[in-house]
Design an enzyme around this catalytic site. Sequence first.
Site, short mmCIF file in Angstrom:
data_model
loop_
_atom_site.label_atom_id
_atom_site.label_comp_id
_atom_site.label_asym_id
_atom_site.label_seq_id
_atom_site.Cartn_x
_atom_site.Cartn_y
_atom_site.Cartn_z
N GLY A 46 0.78 -1.23 0.00
CA GLY A 46 0.00 0.00 0.00
C GLY A 46 0.81 1.28 0.00
O GLY A 46 0.35 2.30 -0.50
N ASP A 47 2.04 1.26 0.54
CA ASP A 47 2.82 2.50 0.68
C ASP A 47 4.30 2.31 0.37
O ASP A 47 5.16 2.46 1.25
CB ASP A 47 2.68 3.05 2.11
CG ASP A 47 1.31 3.65 2.35
OD1 ASP A 47 0.92 4.56 1.60
OD2 ASP A 47 0.63 3.21 3.30
N PRO A 48 4.65 2.00 -0.88
CA PRO A 48 6.07 1.81 -1.20
C PRO A 48 6.78 3.13 -1.50
O PRO A 48 7.36 3.32 -2.57
CB PRO A 48 6.00 0.91 -2.45
CG PRO A 48 4.74 1.34 -3.13
CD PRO A 48 3.77 1.69 -2.02
N HIS A 49 6.73 4.07 -0.54
CA HIS A 49 7.42 5.35 -0.71
C HIS A 49 8.85 5.24 -0.20
O HIS A 49 9.28 4.18 0.29
CB HIS A 49 6.66 6.48 0.00
CG HIS A 49 6.34 6.18 1.43
ND1 HIS A 49 7.29 6.16 2.43
CD2 HIS A 49 5.15 5.91 2.05
CE1 HIS A 49 6.74 5.89 3.59
NE2 HIS A 49 5.42 5.72 3.40
N ASN A 52 9.83 3.56 3.05
CA ASN A 52 9.55 2.13 3.24
C ASN A 52 10.34 1.22 2.31
O ASN A 52 10.30 0.00 2.46
CB ASN A 52 8.06 1.85 3.03
CG ASN A 52 7.21 2.29 4.21
OD1 ASN A 52 7.69 2.36 5.34
ND2 ASN A 52 5.95 2.60 3.95
#
Length: 261
Positions: A46-49, A52
């Site tokens: 959901g949050d591969p920024h 992360n």
Amino acid sequence: MEFAEGLMKVNNISALRQANLDPFQVASLLNEFSCDMILVHGFVHGDPHSGNVYVRPHPTEGGAELVVLDHGLYHTLADEVRTKLCKLWVSCVSKSQEEKRRLSEELVGPMYKLLPTFLSSWFAIGSLTLEEAAEMRSGRYYSRISLKDATDFLAGMEERKSLLGMFHSSGYTRSLLQDLAYPEQERIFRCALSAEAGLDRDLFKVMRTGEGTTSTKLWFAYLYMRVLFSVYEARIRIFVYGSVYWAYRLVAWPVSKVKAS
């Protein structure tokens, strides 16, 4: 759970070079992770920024090892949605306009013209007219969307929630790839291969391990060359259409000024 040491942010180019890691190889690894996660497995982080997604030297094999944190949020694509998304990627690369429109309409309804451009701006060709592309660039295109279209789209929001989550996740990954100066044709090429593999798990096995029957390996080799040719053909079309687009702007802008006066 484990404590991971020696991590560098995946888009920290100076740190990568100091660790003797090639930014292009790191970007390729990140792109491969994203493409396979979405198109083959349909199980999407959901949050591969940048907070992360990290990288470190691989402890045994050399090169880079991707380390992804924060697994609290994942989006699961229904197999039917994942399959349609794979077919949409294939149709965009192969320039199958009727198939592209049909699949886009099935996935997002009245917003179908925009969907290929969400996969890549390269796919605006054949999806939008020159006038629509100019409006999209300036932000004026959205005035074309009627209240009914917006209402119909929102009415199907619940069933499209995972698809929207996927695009949210993909946006993070694409931003990281841009930080690493990863060429768009490379991203499209790997996504198209993952799309083919997402439709045939035997192809995925060949792509990942090199193992499989001779016929499957030959089929994969054929698809590889077909996708490669299609992507570089698309690059030429981008150049040609881009030249036409700017010629159109140079002509249309003075004409609009004359009309206005």
